[in-house]
Enzyme design. Sequence first.
Site, PDB file in Angstrom:
ATOM      1  N   HIS A 160      31.380  90.987 -15.127  1.00 30.58           N
ATOM      2  CA  HIS A 160      29.933  90.861 -14.962  1.00 30.58           C
ATOM      3  C   HIS A 160      29.206  92.032 -15.591  1.00 30.58           C
ATOM      4  O   HIS A 160      29.809  92.982 -16.099  1.00 30.58           O
ATOM      5  CB  HIS A 160      29.575  90.747 -13.473  1.00 30.58           C
ATOM      6  CG  HIS A 160      29.914  91.971 -12.680  1.00 30.58           C
ATOM      7  ND1 HIS A 160      29.060  93.034 -12.528  1.00 30.58           N
ATOM      8  CD2 HIS A 160      31.031  92.312 -11.987  1.00 30.58           C
ATOM      9  CE1 HIS A 160      29.617  93.968 -11.770  1.00 30.58           C
ATOM     10  NE2 HIS A 160      30.827  93.553 -11.427  1.00 30.58           N
ATOM     11  N   CYS A 190      35.841  94.735  -9.416  1.00 30.27           N
ATOM     12  CA  CYS A 190      35.455  93.884 -10.534  1.00 30.27           C
ATOM     13  C   CYS A 190      35.436  94.656 -11.853  1.00 30.27           C
ATOM     14  O   CYS A 190      35.585  95.866 -11.902  1.00 30.27           O
ATOM     15  CB  CYS A 190      34.090  93.263 -10.278  1.00 30.27           C
ATOM     16  SG  CYS A 190      34.098  92.048  -8.952  1.00 30.27           S
TER      17      CYS A 190
END
Length: 212
Positions: A160, A176
């Site tokens: 992301h 992440c």
Amino acid sequence: MMAGCTTTARPTHTTKPVIPAEYIAMYGAIEGEPFPIGPADLSRVEPRFWRREVGYPTHEPTGTIVVDTQARYLYLVGENGRAMRYGIGVGKAGLEFEGNAVVQYKRQWPRWTPTQDMIAREPERYGPLASGMEPGVMNPLGPRALYLFKDGQDTLYRIHGTTEDWTIGKAVSSGCIRLLNQDIVDLYRRVPNGTRVVVLQGPHVPSAAPQA
């Protein structure tokens, strides 16, 4: 439930690099979005983490995403031993994902919800966000997210964007893989659903591609 990919470290200040005009343009503001995407502050990102095409001999087929967590690079494998390379921020020790996955689906301006583990670790911080956060400039997932699944199950890890430019090249998130917002927008355009993702931990040297 979406993975939480928030920052737990603080920026450090380094000597500001000279930024070529091509990179100023590459990392400029992106127009036509439902929420503002401002220019990246490249003075807070080491030049080696700026997006570029590089040589990358590998056995992985064209179109594969390879994440080298130790080097802090994400490669999108191209043809003829080449790849598009992006600088990344990765998860803290003990919170990283490793192995093979696929991009099950992609989202523009996604919602974000902290995981149950995050809420349990820091209830005061994440408890109020248990029902999720709407898309926008303050959302930790940024303008685009790729959702990683393994064997049909959600890994809760995402690739992301981030507005915290200084975190690129560091291990700061809750697991992440984060890119500069301009880079995740670029990567998002290049990869379809079903893209294979290989996340590597530890030292890694690309292997030579087989000869025809």
